[in-house]
Design an enzyme around this catalytic site. Structure first.
Site, PDB file in Angstrom:
ATOM      1  N   SER A   1      34.092  48.522  38.158  1.00 21.19           N
ATOM      2  CA  SER A   1      33.646  47.158  38.437  1.00 21.19           C
ATOM      3  C   SER A   1      33.343  46.927  39.906  1.00 21.19           C
ATOM      4  CB  SER A   1      34.737  46.163  38.000  1.00 21.19           C
ATOM      5  OG  SER A   1      35.920  46.339  38.757  1.00 21.19           O
ATOM      6  N   CYS A   2      33.334  48.011  40.728  1.00 21.92           N
ATOM      7  CA  CYS A   2      33.213  47.784  42.162  1.00 21.92           C
ATOM      8  C   CYS A   2      31.868  47.178  42.525  1.00 21.92           C
ATOM      9  CB  CYS A   2      33.444  49.086  42.932  1.00 21.92           C
ATOM     10  SG  CYS A   2      32.217  50.370  42.601  1.00 21.92           S
ATOM     11  N   GLY A   3      30.857  47.383  41.698  1.00 24.07           N
ATOM     12  CA  GLY A   3      29.576  46.768  41.990  1.00 24.07           C
ATOM     13  C   GLY A   3      29.609  45.268  41.817  1.00 24.07           C
ATOM     14  N   VAL A   4      30.574  44.775  41.015  1.00 26.92           N
ATOM     15  CA  VAL A   4      30.726  43.347  40.789  1.00 26.92           C
ATOM     16  C   VAL A   4      31.654  42.727  41.818  1.00 26.92           C
ATOM     17  CG1 VAL A   4      31.481  41.597  39.126  1.00 26.92           C
ATOM     18  CG2 VAL A   4      30.298  43.651  38.325  1.00 26.92           C
TER      19      VAL A   4
ATOM     20  N   THR B   1      38.898  49.271  38.384  1.00 27.81           N
ATOM     21  CA  THR B   1      38.391  48.918  39.704  1.00 27.81           C
ATOM     22  C   THR B   1      37.135  49.713  40.034  1.00 27.81           C
ATOM     23  OG1 THR B   1      40.606  48.367  40.476  1.00 27.81           O
ATOM     24  CG2 THR B   1      38.962  48.849  42.158  1.00 27.81           C
TER      25      THR B   1
END
Length: 266
Positions: free
Chosen positions: A108-111, A105
């Protein structure tokens, strides 16, 4: 370059001496730089994370990291095999898949910002604290923080996080090459001192406000987070979602309040 004499001496483990060439003069001189080394965090003898950090307060760092990741730590200490740059954390009920999901998480938080916000909500309830603090005190915190950064004064190469009481008294300051490590060390200190949640305290950081720093403050239950620099978009979204007061560009009697401004008294 060295920053000259400071009232506080930098711990010897936090700064190393190197040779530098001063240009355009070209003279060679001794200089001091911040130490950066890996730290392996283990739970039950199993490595769960490696972070590049400045040595010192490693147990606090490990505890703060584990708290931020929802791993429910109890204690931290050097491992039984006395491996260098390693801390063993006691965390009963540790689920290895939990840390894998958490890391995914975070990475990948930028996604997918929604997924990151939902992950934090599991470990960080909304901030209920009614703490309110005068504007003048908040804008003064970065200077108070800077005045106690001994290793930064010697090297110019470290971030800092400070924990302040509601009246502005400095409770704990930690420096590190990683801004997230400095925050983890402070949260780990607060955990060991039985101060969590930080409902009546203020956190101040020497740089910008990333999602990760706001996440850690939220998990620690701190209602006000002050920074010298700017927040990111996801940091603001998380602050609004969890009810934190996020203050950026705090300097010279001014600051920008991005979320929950009612906590700042003018």
């Amino acid at each position: 370059m060295a920053r000259g004499k400071h009232a506080l001496e930098a711990p010897p483990y936090s700064a190393a001496q190197v040779e530098v060439v001063r240009l355009p003069a070209g003279g060679r001189e001794a200089d001091r730089v911040a130490v950066e080394e890996p730290l392996e965090i283990r739970i039950g003898g199993r490595p769960v994370a490696v972070t590049m950090r400045t040595p010192g307060h490693d147990e606090e760092l490990a505890l703060g990291f584990c708290l931020s990741e929802g791993l429910r730590p109890m204690t931290a200490a050097p491992p039984a095999d006395l491996a260098a740059n390693t801390v063993e954390v006691e965390a009963p009920g540790f689920d290895p898949s939990r840390i894998a999901r958490s890391f995914y998480t975070s990475s990948s938080c930028g996604v997918c910002g929604k997924g990151a916000l939902e992950a934090v909500a599991v470990e960080a309830p909304p901030i209920e604290s009614r703490l309110q603090v005068p504007l003048e005190l908040l804008t003064d915190l970065p200077d108070r923080l800077r005045a106690e950064q001994a290793t930064f004064a010697a090297t110019g190469g470290l971030h800092a996080t400070g924990l302040f009481a509601r009246g502005g008294e400095l409770l704990c300051l930690r420096e590190d090459v990683g801004r997230h490590n400095a925050m983890d060390k402070v949260i780990g200190w607060a955990f060991l001192d039985n101060r969590l949640p930080l409902a009546e305290a203020i956190l101040c950081v020497s740089g910008r406000l990333s999602f990760e720093l706001v996440q850690k403050a939220a998990v620690a239950g701190c209602p006000i987070l002050v920074a010298v620099g700017a927040p990111s978009s996801l940091a603001v979204e998380l602050g609004r979602d969890r009810g934190l007061t996020l203050c950026g560009f705090a300097r010279e009697g001014r600051l920008n309040v991005y979320t929950d401004p009612w906590r700042v008294l003018t």
